[in-house]
Design a protein around this motif. Structure first.
Motif, short mmCIF file in Angstrom:
data_model
loop_
_atom_site.label_atom_id
_atom_site.label_comp_id
_atom_site.label_asym_id
_atom_site.label_seq_id
_atom_site.Cartn_x
_atom_site.Cartn_y
_atom_site.Cartn_z
N ALA A 100 36.45 79.02 51.12
CA ALA A 100 35.33 79.02 50.17
C ALA A 100 36.02 78.82 49.03
N LEU A 101 37.26 79.11 48.77
CA LEU A 101 37.76 78.57 47.36
C LEU A 101 38.19 77.26 47.48
N ALA A 102 38.92 76.84 48.50
CA ALA A 102 39.14 75.41 48.52
C ALA A 102 37.99 74.26 48.41
N MET A 103 36.79 74.78 48.85
CA MET A 103 35.56 73.75 48.94
C MET A 103 35.24 73.26 47.65
N PRO A 104 34.97 74.31 46.65
CA PRO A 104 34.53 74.09 45.42
C PRO A 104 35.61 73.14 44.66
N ILE A 105 36.87 73.43 44.86
CA ILE A 105 37.97 72.74 44.24
C ILE A 105 38.11 71.56 44.64
N SER A 106 37.89 71.25 45.99
CA SER A 106 37.84 69.81 46.59
C SER A 106 36.74 68.85 45.94
N GLY A 107 35.48 69.62 45.81
CA GLY A 107 34.35 69.01 45.34
C GLY A 107 34.37 68.50 43.97
N TRP A 108 35.22 69.64 43.03
CA TRP A 108 35.44 69.29 41.81
C TRP A 108 36.28 68.09 41.56
N LEU A 109 37.51 68.20 42.35
CA LEU A 109 38.33 67.06 42.58
C LEU A 109 37.85 65.72 42.86
N TYR A 110 36.89 65.64 43.95
CA TYR A 110 36.17 64.68 44.30
C TYR A 110 35.58 63.96 43.46
N ASP A 111 34.80 64.87 42.48
CA ASP A 111 33.95 64.32 41.35
C ASP A 111 34.81 63.86 40.31
N SER A 112 35.76 64.63 39.95
CA SER A 112 36.65 64.14 38.71
C SER A 112 37.02 62.80 39.05
N ALA A 113 37.63 62.57 40.19
CA ALA A 113 38.34 61.40 40.72
C ALA A 113 37.55 60.31 41.03
N SER A 114 36.19 60.49 41.11
CA SER A 114 35.39 59.37 41.34
C SER A 114 34.92 58.63 40.16
N GLY A 115 35.21 59.16 38.85
CA GLY A 115 34.91 58.47 37.77
C GLY A 115 33.37 58.47 37.49
N LEU A 116 32.80 59.34 38.18
CA LEU A 116 31.03 59.55 37.85
C LEU A 116 30.84 60.22 36.29
N ARG A 117 29.68 60.19 36.00
CA ARG A 117 29.36 60.71 34.83
C ARG A 117 29.71 62.32 34.63
N ALA A 118 29.67 62.80 33.67
CA ALA A 118 30.19 64.16 33.42
C ALA A 118 29.19 65.24 33.81
N LEU A 119 29.50 66.20 34.51
CA LEU A 119 28.45 67.06 35.07
C LEU A 119 28.26 68.20 34.04
N TRP A 124 23.92 73.45 30.93
CA TRP A 124 24.49 74.13 29.79
C TRP A 124 25.74 73.60 29.10
N PHE A 125 26.43 73.02 29.78
CA PHE A 125 27.67 72.62 29.18
C PHE A 125 28.59 71.71 29.89
N THR A 126 29.14 70.89 29.43
CA THR A 126 30.13 69.53 30.37
C THR A 126 31.24 70.30 30.79
N VAL A 127 31.37 69.89 32.15
CA VAL A 127 32.43 70.45 32.99
C VAL A 127 33.56 69.58 32.84
N PRO A 128 34.85 70.00 32.50
CA PRO A 128 35.98 68.93 32.41
C PRO A 128 36.24 68.49 33.80
N LYS A 129 36.66 67.11 33.55
CA LYS A 129 37.46 66.50 34.56
C LYS A 129 38.75 67.06 35.10
N LEU A 130 39.08 67.17 36.48
CA LEU A 130 40.47 67.55 36.64
C LEU A 130 41.48 66.79 36.60
N VAL A 131 41.03 65.44 37.03
CA VAL A 131 41.85 64.11 36.98
C VAL A 131 41.22 63.11 36.51
N ALA A 132 42.01 62.05 36.11
CA ALA A 132 41.33 60.46 35.89
C ALA A 132 40.90 60.11 36.98
#
Length: 187
Positions: A100-119, A124-132
């Protein structure tokens, strides 16, 4: 009612976090399996952003829950619980916490590494990307996220199944300890 868990039952903060996180995870799993079939449209992006925002909410709530569990402790097993059941319960709980901790982290990492628009977290606010952007990290994170969903489903089924066995077969108080005391009055 006490804020800290007692030897006999979970306190309301633990119960609230447990059931809130459970509902959010079930919603995330349901939406996660449906959203991949949506056609690319404004609704598609809205559903994905909602999934990501709720996922990050689960991450924060899980961290709070972990801290609370360390602070407030846990009830002892109900009298008569065989030691092997207690060990299995601890193993499943630990695995649920990890996944349950790893799932959101892997999703956030996937979103970050995909180069998609910022969440924008719930807009409310922009979530920082974890990686390029990185296709390798994207692939591994996506694979983990998909397989993690199936592992989490299996763990939830074991957890809920064991609670129901305690309630209906062993007829002990294991399940009642995670429900508000007012539920017992309706029994």
């Amino acid at each position: 009612m006490s804020l800290r868990n007692t030897n006999d039952r979970w306190a309301w903060p633990s119960m609230t976090l447990h059931w809130l996180i459970a509902l959010l995870i079930l919603a995330l799993l349901g939406v996660g399996f449906v959203m991949v079939e949506l056609p690319r449209s404004p609704r598609y992006f809205w559903v994905y952003d909602l999934h990501k925002s709720i996922g990050l909410t689960v991450l924060v709530l899980m961290l709070i829950r972990l801290g609370w569990r360390i602070y407030a402790g846990a009830p002892k097993p109900v009298p008569g619980t065989p030691p092997w059941q207690h060990v299995m319960a601890q193993a499943v709980h630990l695995a649920i916490y990890f996944v349950a901790l790893a799932m959101p982290i892997s999703g956030w990492l996937y979103d970050s590494a995909s180069g998609l628009r910022a969440l924008k977290f719930f807009g409310w606010f922009t979530v920082p990307k974890l990686v390029a952007p990185d296709p390798g990290i994207k692939s591994v994170a996506h694979e983990f996220h998909e397989w993690g969903a199936w592992v989490l489903i299996a763990l939830i089924l074991m957890h809920a199944g064991a609670a129901l066995v305690h309630h209906w077969v062993q007829r002990d108080r294991t399940l009642w300890r995670m429900l508000p005391a007012s539920f017992e009055k309706t029994r």
